[in-house]
Scaffold this motif. Sequence first.
Motif, short mmCIF file in Angstrom:
data_model
loop_
_atom_site.label_atom_id
_atom_site.label_comp_id
_atom_site.label_asym_id
_atom_site.label_seq_id
_atom_site.Cartn_x
_atom_site.Cartn_y
_atom_site.Cartn_z
N GLY A 10 0.75 -1.55 -0.13
CA GLY A 10 0.26 0.21 -0.05
C GLY A 10 0.49 1.50 0.11
O GLY A 10 0.46 2.34 0.33
N LYS A 11 2.09 0.96 0.43
CA LYS A 11 2.56 2.52 0.41
C LYS A 11 4.06 2.13 -1.29
O LYS A 11 4.53 3.19 -1.22
CB LYS A 11 4.27 1.75 1.52
N GLY A 12 3.13 1.43 -1.62
CA GLY A 12 4.20 2.30 -3.18
C GLY A 12 3.99 0.99 -4.62
O GLY A 12 3.08 0.38 -4.42
N VAL A 13 4.36 0.91 -5.48
CA VAL A 13 4.69 0.36 -6.17
C VAL A 13 5.77 -1.49 -6.07
O VAL A 13 6.13 -2.05 -6.85
CB VAL A 13 4.82 0.17 -7.37
N ARG A 14 5.49 -1.60 -4.89
CA ARG A 14 6.70 -3.08 -4.44
C ARG A 14 4.83 -4.13 -4.63
O ARG A 14 4.16 -4.63 -4.14
CB ARG A 14 6.58 -3.25 -2.95
N TYR A 15 5.80 -5.96 -4.88
CA TYR A 15 5.14 -6.72 -5.01
C TYR A 15 5.83 -7.78 -4.03
O TYR A 15 7.54 -7.47 -3.82
CB TYR A 15 4.96 -7.62 -5.97
N TYR A 16 5.00 -8.41 -3.49
CA TYR A 16 5.53 -10.31 -2.78
C TYR A 16 5.19 -11.32 -3.38
O TYR A 16 3.82 -11.01 -3.63
CB TYR A 16 5.55 -10.00 -1.10
N ILE A 17 5.34 -12.26 -3.65
CA ILE A 17 5.28 -13.31 -4.25
C ILE A 17 5.48 -14.44 -2.92
O ILE A 17 6.70 -14.67 -2.80
CB ILE A 17 5.84 -13.79 -5.17
N GLY A 18 4.63 -15.13 -2.61
CA GLY A 18 4.82 -16.46 -1.89
C GLY A 18 3.35 -17.57 -2.38
O GLY A 18 2.96 -17.03 -3.41
N HIS A 48 -3.62 -11.08 -6.34
CA HIS A 48 -3.48 -12.06 -7.09
C HIS A 48 -3.56 -13.72 -6.97
O HIS A 48 -2.85 -13.62 -5.61
CB HIS A 48 -2.54 -12.18 -8.76
N THR A 49 -4.13 -14.55 -7.26
CA THR A 49 -3.99 -16.23 -6.58
C THR A 49 -3.81 -16.91 -7.81
O THR A 49 -4.74 -16.67 -8.50
CB THR A 49 -4.86 -16.36 -5.07
N GLU A 50 -3.52 -18.20 -7.04
CA GLU A 50 -3.38 -18.82 -7.93
C GLU A 50 -3.78 -20.71 -7.74
O GLU A 50 -3.04 -20.63 -6.17
CB GLU A 50 -2.91 -19.29 -9.69
N GLU A 51 -4.87 -21.42 -7.32
CA GLU A 51 -5.05 -22.68 -7.35
C GLU A 51 -4.11 -23.83 -7.29
O GLU A 51 -4.38 -23.63 -9.06
CB GLU A 51 -6.23 -22.72 -6.54
N TYR A 52 -3.04 -24.71 -6.67
CA TYR A 52 -2.31 -25.73 -6.99
C TYR A 52 -3.48 -27.11 -6.55
O TYR A 52 -3.01 -27.09 -5.08
CB TYR A 52 -0.57 -25.38 -7.79
N GLN A 53 -2.61 -28.08 -7.15
CA GLN A 53 -2.98 -29.74 -6.54
C GLN A 53 -2.66 -29.99 -4.86
O GLN A 53 -2.02 -30.24 -4.25
CB GLN A 53 -2.97 -30.62 -6.75
N THR A 54 -0.65 -29.84 -5.20
CA THR A 54 0.06 -29.93 -4.58
C THR A 54 1.84 -28.29 -4.25
O THR A 54 1.27 -27.89 -4.86
CB THR A 54 0.65 -31.20 -5.40
N LEU A 55 1.49 -28.89 -3.04
CA LEU A 55 3.17 -27.59 -2.85
C LEU A 55 3.74 -27.66 -4.07
O LEU A 55 4.19 -26.13 -3.98
CB LEU A 55 3.26 -27.96 -1.26
N ALA A 57 4.33 -28.11 -7.15
CA ALA A 57 3.62 -27.04 -7.98
C ALA A 57 2.92 -25.83 -7.48
O ALA A 57 3.35 -24.72 -8.77
CB ALA A 57 1.78 -27.59 -8.46
N ALA A 58 3.02 -25.92 -6.45
CA ALA A 58 3.33 -24.50 -6.23
C ALA A 58 4.56 -23.95 -6.10
O ALA A 58 4.25 -21.96 -6.29
CB ALA A 58 1.66 -23.79 -4.64
N ARG A 59 5.36 -24.06 -5.70
CA ARG A 59 6.37 -23.90 -5.87
C ARG A 59 7.23 -23.85 -6.67
O ARG A 59 7.78 -22.74 -7.32
CB ARG A 59 7.50 -24.38 -4.70
N ARG A 60 6.81 -24.50 -8.03
CA ARG A 60 7.50 -24.09 -8.93
C ARG A 60 6.97 -23.04 -9.87
O ARG A 60 7.40 -22.17 -10.37
CB ARG A 60 6.92 -25.68 -9.84
N ARG A 61 5.28 -22.80 -9.65
CA ARG A 61 5.14 -21.49 -10.37
C ARG A 61 5.03 -20.52 -9.12
O ARG A 61 5.70 -19.79 -9.67
CB ARG A 61 3.21 -21.31 -10.30
N GLU A 62 5.69 -20.23 -8.46
CA GLU A 62 6.23 -19.32 -7.23
C GLU A 62 7.27 -18.53 -8.04
O GLU A 62 7.92 -17.99 -8.38
CB GLU A 62 6.29 -19.55 -6.04
N ALA A 63 8.27 -19.73 -8.92
CA ALA A 63 9.89 -19.24 -8.65
C ALA A 63 9.26 -19.15 -9.79
O ALA A 63 9.78 -18.32 -10.62
CB ALA A 63 10.30 -21.01 -8.57
N HIS A 64 8.96 -19.61 -11.36
CA HIS A 64 7.96 -19.38 -12.52
C HIS A 64 7.92 -17.46 -12.50
O HIS A 64 8.52 -16.56 -13.36
CB HIS A 64 7.52 -20.02 -13.04
#
Length: 82
Positions: A10-18, A48-55, A57-64
């Motif tokens: 909320g303080k600027g244009v910074r993003y966090y992905i997890g 933004h959110t995206e749903e995955y069946q396994t951890l 798969a989610a970690r792979r997408r996070e890294a991507h």
Amino acid sequence: MFFVYILRSGKGVRYYIGCTKDVARRLAQHNAGMTQATRNLRPWLLVHTEEYQTLVAARRREAHIKSWKSPEYMRRALGLPD
């Protein structure tokens, strides 16, 4: 289910992905200052959110997404607000 999530400061244009199993709980932790990496840029908004069946798969997408490096590219690719 596991989720990849993107927060915008909320303080600027910074993003966090997890990734997490519980997006609401994790957002509350970020906004409560319980995460050192995001503590100084509060408040955080979920953009933004995206749903995955396994951890795995989610970690792979996070890294991507993190490999893109450019916030501008990420905004365009995922259709995030400016």
